[in-house]
Design a protein around this motif. Structure first.
Motif, PDB file in Angstrom:
ATOM      1  N   VAL A  11      -0.289  12.360   3.394  1.00 45.32           N
ATOM      2  CA  VAL A  11      -1.234  12.285   4.512  1.00 45.32           C
ATOM      3  C   VAL A  11      -1.532  10.665   4.569  1.00 45.32           C
ATOM      4  CG1 VAL A  11      -3.298  12.689   5.705  1.00 45.32           C
ATOM      5  CG2 VAL A  11      -1.899  14.428   4.620  1.00 45.32           C
ATOM      6  N   SER A  12      -2.112   9.962   3.609  1.00 46.93           N
ATOM      7  CA  SER A  12      -2.487   8.555   3.708  1.00 46.93           C
ATOM      8  C   SER A  12      -1.252   7.943   4.111  1.00 46.93           C
ATOM      9  CB  SER A  12      -3.010   8.294   2.330  1.00 46.93           C
ATOM     10  OG  SER A  12      -3.498   7.018   2.353  1.00 46.93           O
ATOM     11  N   SER A  13      -0.175   7.874   3.461  1.00 47.47           N
ATOM     12  CA  SER A  13       0.953   7.117   3.815  1.00 47.47           C
ATOM     13  C   SER A  13       1.383   7.066   5.047  1.00 47.47           C
ATOM     14  CB  SER A  13       2.047   7.598   2.753  1.00 47.47           C
ATOM     15  OG  SER A  13       1.923   7.549   1.389  1.00 47.47           O
ATOM     16  N   ILE A  14       1.439   8.118   5.902  1.00 45.25           N
ATOM     17  CA  ILE A  14       1.582   8.476   7.182  1.00 45.25           C
ATOM     18  C   ILE A  14       0.377   7.914   8.005  1.00 45.25           C
ATOM     19  CG2 ILE A  14       2.178   9.810   9.139  1.00 45.25           C
ATOM     20  CD1 ILE A  14       3.461  11.693   7.095  1.00 45.25           C
ATOM     21  N   ASN A  15      -0.833   8.308   7.826  1.00 47.34           N
ATOM     22  CA  ASN A  15      -1.797   7.972   8.426  1.00 47.34           C
ATOM     23  C   ASN A  15      -2.065   6.322   8.588  1.00 47.34           C
ATOM     24  OD1 ASN A  15      -5.095   8.508   9.543  1.00 47.34           O
ATOM     25  ND2 ASN A  15      -5.092   7.200   7.790  1.00 47.34           N
ATOM     26  N   GLY A  16      -1.769   5.969   7.195  1.00 50.00           N
ATOM     27  CA  GLY A  16      -2.083   4.270   7.008  1.00 50.00           C
ATOM     28  C   GLY A  16      -1.235   3.413   7.934  1.00 50.00           C
ATOM     29  N   ALA A  67      -1.367  14.597   9.137  1.00 51.37           N
ATOM     30  CA  ALA A  67      -1.291  13.246   8.982  1.00 51.37           C
ATOM     31  C   ALA A  67      -1.030  12.518  10.529  1.00 51.37           C
ATOM     32  CB  ALA A  67       0.045  12.766   8.224  1.00 51.37           C
ATOM     33  N   VAL A  68      -0.299  12.874  11.168  1.00 49.23           N
ATOM     34  CA  VAL A  68      -0.308  12.522  12.571  1.00 49.23           C
ATOM     35  C   VAL A  68      -1.552  12.425  13.491  1.00 49.23           C
ATOM     36  CG1 VAL A  68       1.077  12.645  14.703  1.00 49.23           C
ATOM     37  CG2 VAL A  68       2.129  12.960  12.598  1.00 49.23           C
ATOM     38  N   ALA A 117       0.736  -1.146  -0.038  1.00 52.03           N
ATOM     39  CA  ALA A 117      -0.050  -0.033   0.098  1.00 52.03           C
ATOM     40  C   ALA A 117       0.927   1.173   0.013  1.00 52.03           C
ATOM     41  CB  ALA A 117      -1.033   0.156   1.283  1.00 52.03           C
ATOM     42  N   LEU A 118       1.755   1.353   0.854  1.00 49.21           N
ATOM     43  CA  LEU A 118       2.880   2.379   0.869  1.00 49.21           C
ATOM     44  C   LEU A 118       3.456   2.803  -0.355  1.00 49.21           C
ATOM     45  CD1 LEU A 118       4.103   4.536   2.640  1.00 49.21           C
ATOM     46  CD2 LEU A 118       5.942   2.940   3.103  1.00 49.21           C
ATOM     47  N   LEU A 119       3.780   1.637  -1.277  1.00 54.16           N
ATOM     48  CA  LEU A 119       4.613   1.777  -2.619  1.00 54.16           C
ATOM     49  C   LEU A 119       3.686   2.335  -3.458  1.00 54.16           C
ATOM     50  CD1 LEU A 119       6.886  -1.287  -2.762  1.00 54.16           C
ATOM     51  CD2 LEU A 119       7.505   0.963  -2.049  1.00 54.16           C
ATOM     52  N   VAL A 126      -9.507  14.635   8.537  1.00 56.92           N
ATOM     53  CA  VAL A 126      -8.033  14.818   8.022  1.00 56.92           C
ATOM     54  C   VAL A 126      -7.930  14.643   6.388  1.00 56.92           C
ATOM     55  CG1 VAL A 126      -5.793  13.707   7.839  1.00 56.92           C
ATOM     56  CG2 VAL A 126      -6.919  14.094  10.096  1.00 56.92           C
ATOM     57  N   PHE A 127      -8.674  13.744   5.973  1.00 57.50           N
ATOM     58  CA  PHE A 127      -8.412  13.748   4.175  1.00 57.50           C
ATOM     59  C   PHE A 127      -9.462  14.977   3.704  1.00 57.50           C
ATOM     60  CE2 PHE A 127      -8.086   9.140   4.673  1.00 57.50           C
ATOM     61  CZ  PHE A 127      -6.708   8.956   3.587  1.00 57.50           C
ATOM     62  N   SER A 128     -10.362  15.308   4.409  1.00 52.14           N
ATOM     63  CA  SER A 128     -10.899  16.480   3.718  1.00 52.14           C
ATOM     64  C   SER A 128     -10.060  17.921   3.854  1.00 52.14           C
ATOM     65  CB  SER A 128     -12.299  16.786   4.394  1.00 52.14           C
ATOM     66  OG  SER A 128     -13.363  15.706   4.040  1.00 52.14           O
ATOM     67  N   VAL A 129      -9.652  18.103   4.821  1.00 55.29           N
ATOM     68  CA  VAL A 129      -8.906  19.258   5.090  1.00 55.29           C
ATOM     69  C   VAL A 129      -7.442  19.289   4.256  1.00 55.29           C
ATOM     70  CG1 VAL A 129      -7.396  20.699   6.517  1.00 55.29           C
ATOM     71  CG2 VAL A 129      -9.834  19.590   7.348  1.00 55.29           C
ATOM     72  N   ALA A 130      -6.793  17.938   4.209  1.00 54.94           N
ATOM     73  CA  ALA A 130      -5.726  17.856   3.302  1.00 54.94           C
ATOM     74  C   ALA A 130      -5.890  18.010   1.787  1.00 54.94           C
ATOM     75  CB  ALA A 130      -4.992  16.340   3.406  1.00 54.94           C
TER      76      ALA A 130
END
Length: 394
Positions: free
Chosen positions: A325-330, A202-203, A43-45, A306-310
């Motif tokens: 954001v998704s990479s860190i959040n995930g 993200a955090v 997923a990260l890649l 978080v997704f909306s604001v990002a």
């Protein structure tokens, strides 16, 4: 909503058959834990690629491709017979899920811009409902002796058809031109001015996701092992948490539109963390169920906000911002359960679960820090969906 439901159902389907897959490949717990990291790695890649593709070709093709790949790549983990093969299969499955995740959330951002109101929380409610449906269906099929191979083939076909039908209803907007330079760029970076605020966002999401992961993996063990309740009663902990999260997300859009991003997160996550901590301190099973219900309600709105604001911060080039954001959040869903287990070795599970309450409160604190940073440094990029009655997020 259908794409979000399919994404959640894919994850719930996989999670429901992990014990069967473990037996199929003959892996012990430690080796299985290592292979499960393949989902996160894949997923990260793929999310790095997805951010570029969203900017270059638009959200609809990325969502289409991600949904098709995720459904198709659910099947290989049921076909392998060794831990190395499972690890590779899970990297591929995670890659499809990551591509689908960024595409559908980016399309959600476009939908919010078109409607000029928040809808992300309702979309994530569909994801929660899909996860619950996938897990329940998996448990039912396993109880009736249906093996993972047949199960995954049937679900891949059904969810693929659902995602394809839902994808035809995705909104399509014009693709913003990518940043130009002296040579074509393989990667469209996050603007430097957005790195700190996006990291705070993200955090914030990571803290909520870590709490969600810990609730999923440790609630039954706490209620059964620590409080001595039956396994049936212990299953209520995560069930109530999941239902509360879905309900909270259904109400989240109205809350965000009325209160704004900051107040929604602070007034939801902080009280939830406190109530959950008090429920643990009571050492009572019924209070613990109340605590898990409050935690589900409180954490439900954090990641959608978080997704909306990002997405709002990224402007027309929101793909890389969502990817960042998704990479860190995930990582939160993966980091939370091992962290609780590590702390529990020294303090006991009840004290370790107290960290979940701390993370919930911390997500509210970080959201406040993000909003203050934006107010002081970039007022023109204030958080999305300010309260109806004011011009700035309060």
């Amino acid at each position: 909503m259908g794409v979000f439901f399919a994404n959640g159902a894919l994850f719930g389907t996989w999670a429901s058959r992990v014990p069967d897959i473990k037996e199929q490949v003959g892996a012990d717990t430690g080796v299985l834990g290592l292979t499960l990291l393949g989902i996160a790695l894949g997923a990260l890649l793929s999310k790095q690629l997805a951010g570029q593709l969203v900017t270059r070709v638009g959200t609809v093709p990325v969502t289409w491709a991600g949904a098709a790949l995720a459904c198709l790549l659910l099947i290989p983990p049921a076909l392998v017979h060794g831990a190395p093969g499972l690890g590779v299969a899970l990297v591929l499955f995670g890659a499809g899920m990551g591509l689908m995740d960024v595409g559908m959330n980016a399309n959600g951002v476009e939908l919010e811009r078109l409607l000029k109101r928040p809808v992300m929380s309702s979309l994530h409610a569909s994801f929660s409902a899909g996860g619950l449906a996938g897990a329940l269906a998996g448990g039912l099929l396993a109880a009736h002796g249906v093996g993972p191979r047949t199960h995954f083939l049937l679900l891949a076909a059904a969810l693929g058809a659902l995602a394809a039908a839902a994808a035809t209803r995705l909104i399509t907007t014009s693709v913003a031109p990518a940043p130009k330079g002296n040579a074509p760029r393989a990667w469209i970076p996050v603007p430097r001015r957005l790195r700190l605020p996006l990291t705070l966002l993200a955090v914030t999401g990571l803290c909520a996701a870590a709490g969600e992961g810990a609730a999923a993996d440790w609630s039954a063990l706490y209620l059964h092992g620590e409080l001595g309740r039956t396994t049936g009663f212990a299953a209520l902990g995560y069930a109530l948490f999941s239902v509360a999260m879905a309900v909270g997300r259904l109400a989240g859009d109205a809350m965000t539109a009325r209160w704004g991003a900051l107040r929604t997160v602070v007034c939801s996550a902080a009280p939830a963390g406190i109530v959950f901590g008090l429920a643990l301190a009571s050492n009572d099973a019924l209070f613990a169920l109340c605590g898990y219900t409050a935690l589900g309600l409180g954490l439900s709105v954090v990641v959608p906000v978080v997704f909306s604001v990002a997405g709002g911060l990224g402007g027309e080039q929101f793909g890389p911002c969502l990817t960042y954001v998704s990479s860190i959040n995930g990582t939160g869903m993966l980091m939370g359960p091992p962290l609780i287990g590590f702390v529990a070795e020294g303090t006991g599970l009840r004290a370790a679960l107290g960290l979940v309450g701390v993370l919930a409160v911390l997500s509210a604190v970080l959201m406040y820090a993000f909003t203050e940073f934006q107010r002081r440094n970039s007022p023109q990029h204030a958080p999305a969906f300010t309260p109806r009655s004011t011009s700035t997020t309060s």
